[in-house]
Design a protein around this motif. Structure first.
Motif, PDB file in Angstrom:
ATOM      1  N   ALA A  54       0.835  -1.202   0.000  1.00 62.69           N
ATOM      2  CA  ALA A  54       0.000   0.000   0.000  1.00 62.69           C
ATOM      3  C   ALA A  54       0.872   1.255   0.000  1.00 62.69           C
ATOM      4  O   ALA A  54       0.616   2.205  -0.749  1.00 62.69           O
ATOM      5  N   ILE A  55       1.908   1.242   0.830  1.00 63.31           N
ATOM      6  CA  ILE A  55       2.819   2.387   0.891  1.00 63.31           C
ATOM      7  C   ILE A  55       3.595   2.533  -0.415  1.00 63.31           C
ATOM      8  O   ILE A  55       3.716   3.625  -0.974  1.00 63.31           O
ATOM      9  N   GLN A  56       4.102   1.412  -0.912  1.00 60.02           N
ATOM     10  CA  GLN A  56       4.899   1.429  -2.137  1.00 60.02           C
ATOM     11  C   GLN A  56       4.095   1.928  -3.328  1.00 60.02           C
ATOM     12  O   GLN A  56       4.601   2.715  -4.152  1.00 60.02           O
ATOM     13  N   LYS A  57       2.837   1.467  -3.438  1.00 61.02           N
ATOM     14  CA  LYS A  57       1.993   1.812  -4.585  1.00 61.02           C
ATOM     15  C   LYS A  57       1.157   3.067  -4.350  1.00 61.02           C
ATOM     16  O   LYS A  57       0.477   3.534  -5.275  1.00 61.02           O
ATOM     17  N   PHE A  78      -8.992  -6.821   6.044  1.00 65.60           N
ATOM     18  CA  PHE A  78      -8.132  -5.669   6.308  1.00 65.60           C
ATOM     19  C   PHE A  78      -8.316  -4.644   5.198  1.00 65.60           C
ATOM     20  O   PHE A  78      -8.195  -4.985   4.018  1.00 65.60           O
ATOM     21  N   PHE A  79      -8.628  -3.427   5.588  1.00 66.83           N
ATOM     22  CA  PHE A  79      -8.626  -2.305   4.655  1.00 66.83           C
ATOM     23  C   PHE A  79      -7.401  -1.477   5.018  1.00 66.83           C
ATOM     24  O   PHE A  79      -7.363  -0.817   6.060  1.00 66.83           O
ATOM     25  N   VAL A  80      -6.400  -1.550   4.149  1.00 69.61           N
ATOM     26  CA  VAL A  80      -5.117  -0.900   4.420  1.00 69.61           C
ATOM     27  C   VAL A  80      -5.016   0.388   3.595  1.00 69.61           C
ATOM     28  O   VAL A  80      -5.122   0.359   2.365  1.00 69.61           O
ATOM     29  N   TYR A  81      -4.822   1.496   4.286  1.00 70.90           N
ATOM     30  CA  TYR A  81      -4.717   2.801   3.627  1.00 70.90           C
ATOM     31  C   TYR A  81      -3.319   2.981   3.009  1.00 70.90           C
ATOM     32  O   TYR A  81      -2.379   2.250   3.356  1.00 70.90           O
ATOM     33  N   PRO A  82      -3.166   3.964   2.108  1.00 72.32           N
ATOM     34  CA  PRO A  82      -1.869   4.175   1.456  1.00 72.32           C
ATOM     35  C   PRO A  82      -0.724   4.501   2.411  1.00 72.32           C
ATOM     36  O   PRO A  82       0.440   4.335   2.043  1.00 72.32           O
ATOM     37  N   LEU A  94      -5.453  -1.140  -0.132  1.00 74.63           N
ATOM     38  CA  LEU A  94      -5.658  -2.554  -0.431  1.00 74.63           C
ATOM     39  C   LEU A  94      -6.718  -3.112   0.509  1.00 74.63           C
ATOM     40  O   LEU A  94      -6.745  -2.754   1.694  1.00 74.63           O
ATOM     41  N   VAL A  95      -7.566  -4.016   0.002  1.00 77.95           N
ATOM     42  CA  VAL A  95      -8.542  -4.666   0.867  1.00 77.95           C
ATOM     43  C   VAL A  95      -8.692  -6.128   0.458  1.00 77.95           C
ATOM     44  O   VAL A  95      -8.656  -6.465  -0.724  1.00 77.95           O
ATOM     45  N   GLY A  96      -8.816  -6.987   1.456  1.00 74.34           N
ATOM     46  CA  GLY A  96      -9.023  -8.419   1.240  1.00 74.34           C
ATOM     47  C   GLY A  96      -9.095  -9.084   2.596  1.00 74.34           C
ATOM     48  O   GLY A  96      -8.755  -8.475   3.614  1.00 74.34           O
ATOM     49  N   SER A  97      -9.546 -10.348   2.646  1.00 72.83           N
ATOM     50  CA  SER A  97      -9.617 -11.019   3.947  1.00 72.83           C
ATOM     51  C   SER A  97      -8.552 -12.095   4.062  1.00 72.83           C
ATOM     52  O   SER A  97      -8.105 -12.676   3.072  1.00 72.83           O
ATOM     53  N   VAL A  98      -8.154 -12.345   5.321  1.00 72.76           N
ATOM     54  CA  VAL A  98      -7.000 -13.189   5.636  1.00 72.76           C
ATOM     55  C   VAL A  98      -7.339 -14.068   6.843  1.00 72.76           C
ATOM     56  O   VAL A  98      -8.090 -13.649   7.727  1.00 72.76           O
ATOM     57  N   VAL A  99      -6.784 -15.273   6.881  1.00 72.16           N
ATOM     58  CA  VAL A  99      -6.876 -16.108   8.074  1.00 72.16           C
ATOM     59  C   VAL A  99      -5.950 -15.535   9.143  1.00 72.16           C
ATOM     60  O   VAL A  99      -4.746 -15.393   8.923  1.00 72.16           O
ATOM     61  N   ILE A 100      -6.522 -15.201  10.305  1.00 72.73           N
ATOM     62  CA  ILE A 100      -5.742 -14.639  11.408  1.00 72.73           C
ATOM     63  C   ILE A 100      -5.909 -15.523  12.639  1.00 72.73           C
ATOM     64  O   ILE A 100      -7.035 -15.893  13.008  1.00 72.73           O
ATOM     65  N   GLN A 101      -4.795 -15.861  13.278  1.00 75.51           N
ATOM     66  CA  GLN A 101      -4.832 -16.625  14.517  1.00 75.51           C
ATOM     67  C   GLN A 101      -4.466 -15.720  15.683  1.00 75.51           C
ATOM     68  O   GLN A 101      -3.462 -15.014  15.650  1.00 75.51           O
ATOM     69  N   GLU A 102      -5.314 -15.737  16.704  1.00 79.31           N
ATOM     70  CA  GLU A 102      -5.040 -15.018  17.950  1.00 79.31           C
ATOM     71  C   GLU A 102      -5.218 -16.000  19.098  1.00 79.31           C
ATOM     72  O   GLU A 102      -6.343 -16.370  19.431  1.00 79.31           O
ATOM     73  N   GLY A 103      -4.124 -16.434  19.681  1.00 75.41           N
ATOM     74  CA  GLY A 103      -4.198 -17.463  20.708  1.00 75.41           C
ATOM     75  C   GLY A 103      -4.710 -18.755  20.107  1.00 75.41           C
ATOM     76  O   GLY A 103      -4.155 -19.269  19.129  1.00 75.41           O
TER      77      GLY A 103
END
Length: 258
Positions: A73-76, A97-101, A80-89
């Protein structure tokens, strides 16, 4: 001059439960985008496919993908937005995740886990809807099975854009096509849907059908092949139609509980 939001939808097959390979593949596709875009949209669980065995993944993979999204996102200089498998404990989440520039981000955990596949037994469901602002547009990002539940997407916050990231199988693709268009019409917003392609590790087939519909349900783009789709969303289109057709003002007034 009216505000615009230039978006790119990446419709692609994915490598089953292989985050590193998927990150590399999507990075190549993102690097190949030559058009000026404000937002790049990836499918649901874009580094793994729709897996119900997240224990097969290293617990660090989710955070590696988030960092990858931030770096890109920073480079471009784009979101960016999309979903990801996240493990917490001991818990797993299907987290968007909606990631801003600038690399900051906001998250949404999938509310409607897909019980037919047992997602409700593997991933913890979210409880809060996310509405965010970007480039003068209010955006509500949701995930796949959420599309079947119009109350969850109901436009009570005057958002401008609905985004659905998905792994929607060919067997029920007519529902995807119909409901995505319906969400645009009933909420008087743009509706953006990004689906994947090909067969996953369990043999389920995905046909694409990524699309963008305007406030009146007219298609701006649609595809059934591996490619990057583009669309330009216009704020003036939203305001003009809503001022002329004041359907949202006649919506039923009720509150959700639970």
């Amino acid at each position: 001059m009216s505000l615009t939001l230039k978006i790119a939808l990446i419709q692609s097959p994915m490598h089953w439960e292989n985050p590193q390979k998927n990150r590399g593949m999507f990075e190549e596709k993102i690097n190949a985008i030559s058009k000026d875009v404000d937002l790049i949209i990836l499918p649901e669980m874009f580094t793994t496919g729709f897996t119900m065995t997240p224990q097969n993944l290293d617990s660090s993979e989710g955070q590696k993908t988030v960092q990858w999204m931030q770096d890109l996102a920073i480079q471009k200089d784009t979101a960016l937005v999309g979903s990801v498998v996240i493990q917490e404990g001991e818990l797993y989440y299907n987290r968007l995740f909606f990631v801003y520039p600038d690399g900051t981000f906001k998250t949404y955990d999938k509310k409607h886990t897909f019980t037919l596949a047992g997602e409700d037994k593997v991933y913890k469901a979210g409880t809060e809807r996310l509405t965010l602002e970007y480039k003068g547009f209010r955006i509500c990002p949701l995930i796949c099975y959420d599309l079947r539940f119009p109350v969850w997407a109901r436009n009570t916050s005057d958002y401008d854009v609905l985004i659905y990231v998905a792994n929607w199988p060919i067997r029920r693709i007519n529902a995807w096509d119909t409901l995505l268009k319906a969400r645009a019409i009933e909420n008087m917003s743009y509706a953006v849907g990004v689906n994947c392609l090909g067969k996953d590790g369990l043999g389920y087939e995905y046909p694409g059908h990524s699309a963008v519909y305007d406030v009146l349900g007219e298609p701006l783009t649609y595809s059934e092949k591996e490619e990057v789709l583009y669309a330009t969303l216009e704020k003036e289109h939203i305001t003009t139609i809503r001022e002329k057709l004041k359907f949202l003002e006649d919506r039923d007034d009720f509150n959700l509980k639970g």
